[in-house]
Design a protein around this motif. Sequence first.
Motif, PDB file in Angstrom:
ATOM      1  N   ASN A 157      -5.058  28.359 -50.573  1.00 44.35           N
ATOM      2  CA  ASN A 157      -4.238  28.326 -51.773  1.00 44.35           C
ATOM      3  C   ASN A 157      -5.078  27.804 -52.934  1.00 44.35           C
ATOM      4  N   GLU A 158      -4.444  27.303 -53.964  1.00 48.79           N
ATOM      5  CA  GLU A 158      -5.143  26.817 -55.150  1.00 48.79           C
ATOM      6  C   GLU A 158      -4.759  25.373 -55.465  1.00 48.79           C
ATOM      7  N   ILE A 159      -4.492  24.591 -54.430  1.00 43.65           N
ATOM      8  CA  ILE A 159      -4.058  23.210 -54.595  1.00 43.65           C
ATOM      9  C   ILE A 159      -5.241  22.362 -55.069  1.00 43.65           C
ATOM     10  N   THR A 160      -5.033  21.641 -56.172  1.00 50.91           N
ATOM     11  CA  THR A 160      -6.110  20.830 -56.744  1.00 50.91           C
ATOM     12  C   THR A 160      -5.930  19.344 -56.480  1.00 50.91           C
ATOM     13  N   GLU A 161      -4.692  18.911 -56.247  1.00 43.92           N
ATOM     14  CA  GLU A 161      -4.456  17.495 -55.986  1.00 43.92           C
ATOM     15  C   GLU A 161      -3.191  17.288 -55.161  1.00 43.92           C
ATOM     16  N   LEU A 162      -3.149  16.159 -54.504  1.00 43.83           N
ATOM     17  CA  LEU A 162      -1.984  15.736 -53.724  1.00 43.83           C
ATOM     18  C   LEU A 162      -1.740  14.279 -54.029  1.00 43.83           C
ATOM     19  N   SER A 163      -0.501  13.919 -54.227  1.00 44.08           N
ATOM     20  CA  SER A 163      -0.195  12.510 -54.468  1.00 44.08           C
ATOM     21  C   SER A 163      -0.092  11.784 -53.125  1.00 44.08           C
ATOM     22  N   SER A 164       0.060  10.504 -53.188  1.00 44.16           N
ATOM     23  CA  SER A 164       0.183   9.722 -51.960  1.00 44.16           C
ATOM     24  C   SER A 164       1.574   9.837 -51.336  1.00 44.16           C
ATOM     25  N   LEU A 165       2.505  10.513 -52.000  1.00 47.45           N
ATOM     26  CA  LEU A 165       3.870  10.626 -51.491  1.00 47.45           C
ATOM     27  C   LEU A 165       4.215  12.001 -50.918  1.00 47.45           C
ATOM     28  N   VAL A 166       3.289  12.925 -50.976  1.00 49.58           N
ATOM     29  CA  VAL A 166       3.567  14.293 -50.550  1.00 49.58           C
ATOM     30  C   VAL A 166       4.053  14.365 -49.104  1.00 49.58           C
ATOM     31  N   PHE A 167       3.399  13.644 -48.208  1.00 49.08           N
ATOM     32  CA  PHE A 167       3.732  13.709 -46.786  1.00 49.08           C
ATOM     33  C   PHE A 167       4.430  12.442 -46.282  1.00 49.08           C
ATOM     34  N   ALA A 168       4.978  11.667 -47.176  1.00 49.36           N
ATOM     35  CA  ALA A 168       5.557  10.363 -46.828  1.00 49.36           C
ATOM     36  C   ALA A 168       6.672  10.450 -45.791  1.00 49.36           C
ATOM     37  N   GLN A 169       7.378  11.568 -45.733  1.00 48.45           N
ATOM     38  CA  GLN A 169       8.506  11.713 -44.805  1.00 48.45           C
ATOM     39  C   GLN A 169       8.189  12.614 -43.618  1.00 48.45           C
ATOM     40  N   ASN A 170       6.915  12.918 -43.407  1.00 51.71           N
ATOM     41  CA  ASN A 170       6.543  13.886 -42.376  1.00 51.71           C
ATOM     42  C   ASN A 170       5.731  13.258 -41.240  1.00 51.71           C
ATOM     43  N   GLY A 171       6.224  12.170 -40.716  1.00 50.47           N
ATOM     44  CA  GLY A 171       5.527  11.431 -39.673  1.00 50.47           C
ATOM     45  C   GLY A 171       5.326  12.179 -38.370  1.00 50.47           C
ATOM     46  N   ASN A 172       6.015  13.306 -38.181  1.00 54.29           N
ATOM     47  CA  ASN A 172       5.861  14.079 -36.954  1.00 54.29           C
ATOM     48  C   ASN A 172       4.766  15.139 -37.033  1.00 54.29           C
ATOM     49  N   LEU A 173       4.125  15.275 -38.184  1.00 57.25           N
ATOM     50  CA  LEU A 173       3.074  16.281 -38.311  1.00 57.25           C
ATOM     51  C   LEU A 173       1.964  16.030 -37.309  1.00 57.25           C
ATOM     52  N   ARG A 174       1.556  17.088 -36.615  1.00 57.75           N
ATOM     53  CA  ARG A 174       0.432  17.033 -35.682  1.00 57.75           C
ATOM     54  C   ARG A 174      -0.768  17.770 -36.251  1.00 57.75           C
ATOM     55  N   ILE A 175      -0.503  18.878 -36.952  1.00 58.16           N
ATOM     56  CA  ILE A 175      -1.563  19.695 -37.542  1.00 58.16           C
ATOM     57  C   ILE A 175      -1.289  19.860 -39.026  1.00 58.16           C
ATOM     58  N   LEU A 176      -2.288  19.547 -39.839  1.00 60.16           N
ATOM     59  CA  LEU A 176      -2.197  19.737 -41.285  1.00 60.16           C
ATOM     60  C   LEU A 176      -3.446  20.473 -41.737  1.00 60.16           C
TER      61      LEU A 176
END
Length: 163
Positions: A69-88
């Motif tokens: 994609n064309e993502i240039t930045e991510l904040s520190s809150l983007v994945f705050a509620q996704n504690g079950n993620l195994r693959i990113l």
Amino acid sequence: HPGNLTDSDIQAVYGMAAREDSVKIVPSIICSKFTNLQKLWLDELAIKTVIDYSLADCKNLQDLYLGYNEITELSSLVFAQNGNLRILDLGHNHLRSLYSDTFNSLVNLQQLHLDHNQLENIRFLLMSNPQLKVLNLDGNEIAYFHIGNFERNINLEVLKVNR
């Protein structure tokens, strides 16, 4: 939906190839509509932004693919509620830097793909992801590694860092 399936029965969503300029942001409606989603593929959609908490309703999300994609930045809150993620997978975007706590809430993360971005430092690796096994940093501009960056990642098995 096929058969008698409802929105809550859907566990995987695959993004379709987008027309140019049709997708710029990760739509939060995906997670609010499909509450039991476990896998989400949003590769090659020309996404530029992932807004804070846009994935918050995806509490069961395990695999998230945002590559090419064309993502240039991510904040520190983007994945705050996704504690079950195994693959990113955030490979093949335009990330230049990341906040040191962007991935801290991902306590079940096993694979993190940041390959082919524009990262110059790895300060964000001062993170606490005890399950992390694969870290792909290939194709970035990282000039310096400090062994202390990896001391919290006790299960790390694969580290890819080719320039």
